[in-house]
Design an enzyme around this catalytic site. Sequence first.
Site, PDB file in Angstrom:
ATOM      1  N   HIS A 117       0.865  -1.184   0.000  1.00  0.00           N
ATOM      2  CA  HIS A 117       0.000   0.000   0.000  1.00  0.00           C
ATOM      3  C   HIS A 117       0.899   1.231   0.000  1.00  0.00           C
ATOM      4  O   HIS A 117       1.116   1.832  -1.034  1.00  0.00           O
ATOM      5  CB  HIS A 117      -0.946  -0.010   1.210  1.00  0.00           C
ATOM      6  CG  HIS A 117      -1.792   1.221   1.303  1.00  0.00           C
ATOM      7  ND1 HIS A 117      -1.947   1.914   2.483  1.00  0.00           N
ATOM      8  CD2 HIS A 117      -2.501   1.881   0.380  1.00  0.00           C
ATOM      9  CE1 HIS A 117      -2.748   2.957   2.258  1.00  0.00           C
ATOM     10  NE2 HIS A 117      -3.097   2.955   0.989  1.00  0.00           N
ATOM     11  N   HIS A 134      -2.047   0.959   8.017  1.00  0.00           N
ATOM     12  CA  HIS A 134      -3.482   1.032   7.712  1.00  0.00           C
ATOM     13  C   HIS A 134      -4.170  -0.331   7.660  1.00  0.00           C
ATOM     14  O   HIS A 134      -5.190  -0.497   7.003  1.00  0.00           O
ATOM     15  CB  HIS A 134      -3.729   1.771   6.401  1.00  0.00           C
ATOM     16  CG  HIS A 134      -2.894   2.997   6.182  1.00  0.00           C
ATOM     17  ND1 HIS A 134      -1.803   3.012   5.349  1.00  0.00           N
ATOM     18  CD2 HIS A 134      -2.986   4.239   6.721  1.00  0.00           C
ATOM     19  CE1 HIS A 134      -1.247   4.218   5.367  1.00  0.00           C
ATOM     20  NE2 HIS A 134      -1.938   4.981   6.193  1.00  0.00           N
TER      21      HIS A 134
HETATM   22  S1  FES Z   1       1.114   0.973   4.292  1.00  0.00           S
HETATM   23 FE1  FES Z   1       0.356  -0.943   4.786  1.00  0.00          FE
HETATM   24  S2  FES Z   1      -1.750  -0.648   4.912  1.00  0.00           S
HETATM   25 FE2  FES Z   1      -0.995   1.290   4.333  1.00  0.00          FE
END
Ligand code: FES
Lengths: 975, 180
Positions: free
Chosen positions: B109, B131
Amino acid sequence: MSNKMVNKSETEVLLPPKNVEVFTTACDYCITGCGYKVYRWPVGESGKPTPEGNAFNALYPVGPLSGQWISENQHNVVDVDGKKHNVVIVADKDTKVVNVGGDHSIRGGTIAKKCYNPDSPTKDRLKYPQVRINGKLERISWDDAIDIMAEISNYTIEKYGVSSWAMKMFSYQYWENTHALTKLAFQGVQTPAWAVHDQPTGHGPDTPGMSDAGIDNFSACYEDWSLADVLFIAGTDPFESKTIIFNEWILPAMRRGMKVITVMPRKTAGVAYAEKLGGLYLEINPGTDTLLLNAMARIIVENGWEDSEFVNKWINNRAELDQEVFQADGFDDYKRWVTTYKYAELDIAVEKTGISAEDIYKAAEMLARPNEDGSRKKASFGFEKGLYWSNNYANTAAITALGLICGAGNRPGQVISRFGGHQRGMMPGGHYPEHLAPEKFPGWKKQGIDLDRWVEEGKAKFVWVVGTTWIQAMTASKRLKDKIHNLTSGHTYQPSKLDKDHIIETFKQRMDNDGMVMVDQDIYPVKPINTELADIVLPASGWGEEDLTRANGERRIRLYSKFNDSPGESLPDWKIAAMFAKRMGYSGFDWKDSNEVFEDAAFYNKNRRTSYVALVEYARKHGRRAHELLRDMGTTGIQAPVRWEDGKLVGTKRLHDSTLRTGTPTGLTAINPSWLRKFKTKTGRANLLKANWEMFGDYWEFMKPRENELWVTTGRINELWQSGFDDQMRRPYIKERWPDNWLEIHPEDAKVRGIESGDRVLISNDRIPIEIGGYSKSEQDRKVRGVVPLQANADIDEVDLLAQVVDHQHVTTDGIRASGMGNPDIIESDELLMTMDPVERPLRNKPTDSNNASIPDDPDADPIMKHLESAIGMKWEDVKPMTFGEMQKNGYIELESASFEAVAIVTDAVKKGVSFTYFNLPSSVGATNSLAGRVLDPVSQRPRYKLARGEVKKIGESEYKHSLAQMSFKSRNIV
Amino acid sequence: MDECNLDKNEHLNNSAPCVSRRNFLLAGASTFVLSTMPGMAHAFKLIVKEHSPLRVASLSQLTEGNPVEFMFPLDNPMSSFTLVKLGERGAGGVGKDQDIVAFSNLCTHMGGPLNGSYKAKHKVLGPCPLHLTTFDLTRHGMVVSGHATQTLPQARLEIMGDDVYITGVMGLIYGQAGLI
Ligand code: FES
Ligand code: SF4
């Protein structure tokens, strides 16, 4: 060793070179409305991983949270004026609002793959108008398509009246489009046979119990979700469906100590994490929220934990009528009611909700019990469809009342609001002509036409569907689908050759023989609405293919820039509506581009929460175009209502904000409605509503699972957007995760049925209640449904009144004089229209006492839902005929059967006795919404989509059960 | 080398990794090959940058559910991996039970560190501390729930005797401008 099969683009990130073109936009998908940037440059060049070599000035590798990394799913190749260009589409790393620092979900994060690219799975975009000849769609020209539509529209309007001309459309896909389409329906045709994608009747408030309390359902700003001490969330996990509101606003606040109480039958990551950080999870049985909320309110009131300072200042204390069902006569009356009302008793709540008495008490305590030093915790209340689409009026009334007694509703960090689903894209181009709709409550107010029933009753002759699956998006009743089929592609009269006159003649014959002609306008082939049913299919363009605008869940307006060609001959929806309107001879559709539509629409929208007339006025004063001003504002945009004060444009952070300080208005139009600072009622104080269980309880008892059935409830999931048209169907990365529809089932429920993860299951029910009939004008229809004679009014020479007052005469060299423009009351008070009006007035008993406290503030009312919006003043005898038991007794309910298939996921993330499935995947076998009953809320006429029950049976093993390639069966509550 | 067969059925069924003994021994640094592993779905992820094999664990010391971490390539400080014996067959898994897998520790992500987040009960990596994204290690690093815009890069492993080697990485590691 060879590397001949490997392209460079597959081993390296294609970085945007320096000085490429950059466009700002926002995500096309969920309510959050994250800011995005599009980097565009001709195919052939590529940037370098050094600061001098790329548009981000970044040295690769880049660190966590840099917002500068580009995954393969964030790149695409598009056409720009027919030439191939690279685009990299990523969340705006520089933004300070919404998705701070470039955060994004998996949905928006892969939005680059949405773009039309003939070498990708988007290649099947609709490109040309088509007409169904002998059952097969064939290409025709735009001119011919519009000619045919206009000819048959004129024919049906003249012969069968305006209400035989129907429109079913999205409510959200950009202001320019919804404005043009509703202007066509309401000012052009003036039909009441109009409904939005998720509601059977004319567009009304989604959360009527909240509107009646005087609270705008998008009054909060995202920051409010991080400013509370305790956040109460019902019927949604924002992590799943408004991801960045969770990531950037709720999650950091939880880590700072905010406690979150969640009411859901299903524990997903956001819920589980909140619980882990000291929050509370209330595992509720579907549809029982009112009982829980009433019981909590009772505990609070009995302990004297209410915010009396707030209540004394901000609660209305007069009721409209003696026998009033809903509005309390001030806090004392509410207190009397809630402490004596049977359906606010803790025992009943425990029994029906399945939540323990301790947890209910604890939730009330967490929200309202004052601290040791006497200070109060700041409590906020947010909710979404699990709450308001299971028991619409009462649930929204109950949560609002609970919030109000806790002192929430009008201060930073103390708000009551929806979180939202789609972005706010409705921009009315007129008001719904409720006086032309045939139904009303006995002795009381008008109802909009229930378009599903209207079609089933054969009352619609021409239906124009825009951007919705319709059947699956509503309750997918078999009756509706079969009926539409019989009326259209299954009808005897089918064009047999590609000849305009022949087609028109055949369609007229079909209409005269109890048939219907259907036009569908969309971006893709959609099963079955345009693949099997529609006669004419029109190709629309969408996000990134036109400059468009709308607002997100905190009323933030942005320009969604055009950055690539739309495929083939596809056109923006507003342009299609305008082409048709002009061909029909309607005035007010002479727009040259989308900015002109945007500027025009501002005047209709002057008094709504998304008001931006000040922006338009400011733009004209400065010789700019309103779209260009928004372009300058980039991903930040501006929050509506937009005000022009002290020479500057200012946004409005939250509504009903008792802390708001405004400046001195500049320009001709002061935007200063009372509800900026106060509640949306005549007095500015809020109404406490008594959430009544009797209007719903009989239906709940009918819908609750029998013997070996389970609740079958539906919702969204993080990895998918809407009906999956972009991602689940056309994004390989996402399709791999969710190749098929699924059903989450609790391990114990699975075990007794012999079901394991990966098994294919059939979910069925043969006693699904469907509301039918009511339009026959029989004695009973008249008595029970309040049906009034509907006159065909085609012979009345109607004047386009609204267009007359809205036209450009109000534009002066100083700016725009918008006072009096776009005010829905213009029409209502017009003598001429009153004499043409075929039905009795007034539509409800407006008390003459002008001091009366309880009427929603008319001048501020939403023009599109006027007269459809309030239950204040309703008596039980008004409500009772519309309750399930009475409807059944009077023959308005039929039982239907339906089923759908899914791949089982056995998980303790879902409550025992409850199963969960996605709400609408047209690619699956059977429609999940089809198990939901089609029995509308008596007050609001909204469906109860989230309530269904069914038997769950294993029918085999899916191909995914033993594959390691596709679909994961892991639980979603791992924290 | 002979390119591995990309026929869909081949990688959907649980055939052994097609990297042959000979390939293993000949593998040099910095060439890209198309490779296949059991359970691998589409071509993008089949692209592997080959490296000289690096020994990362010994079989006899690996126990089910207890991950080990390693850096790869050794000179890249932004590229750490979690290697784990799942106790259940995993896509791309090696060993007798095809249950030994390794994945990048950088969340795809926004680069959150997944180090130490392995959940043995669920066989997922995560939730990411930033997150909350979770990745299914039995399904080639597919997102279970969350925001990553591509699957978690998976290591290509090989076993020689008691030694587990990494020979390449499939998929783009967060932060990098190309395959490593
Ligand atoms: S960086 Fe891993 S969930 Fe956002
Ligand atoms: S949270 Fe919503 S608006 Fe933001 S990127 Fe995801 S889908 Fe788009």
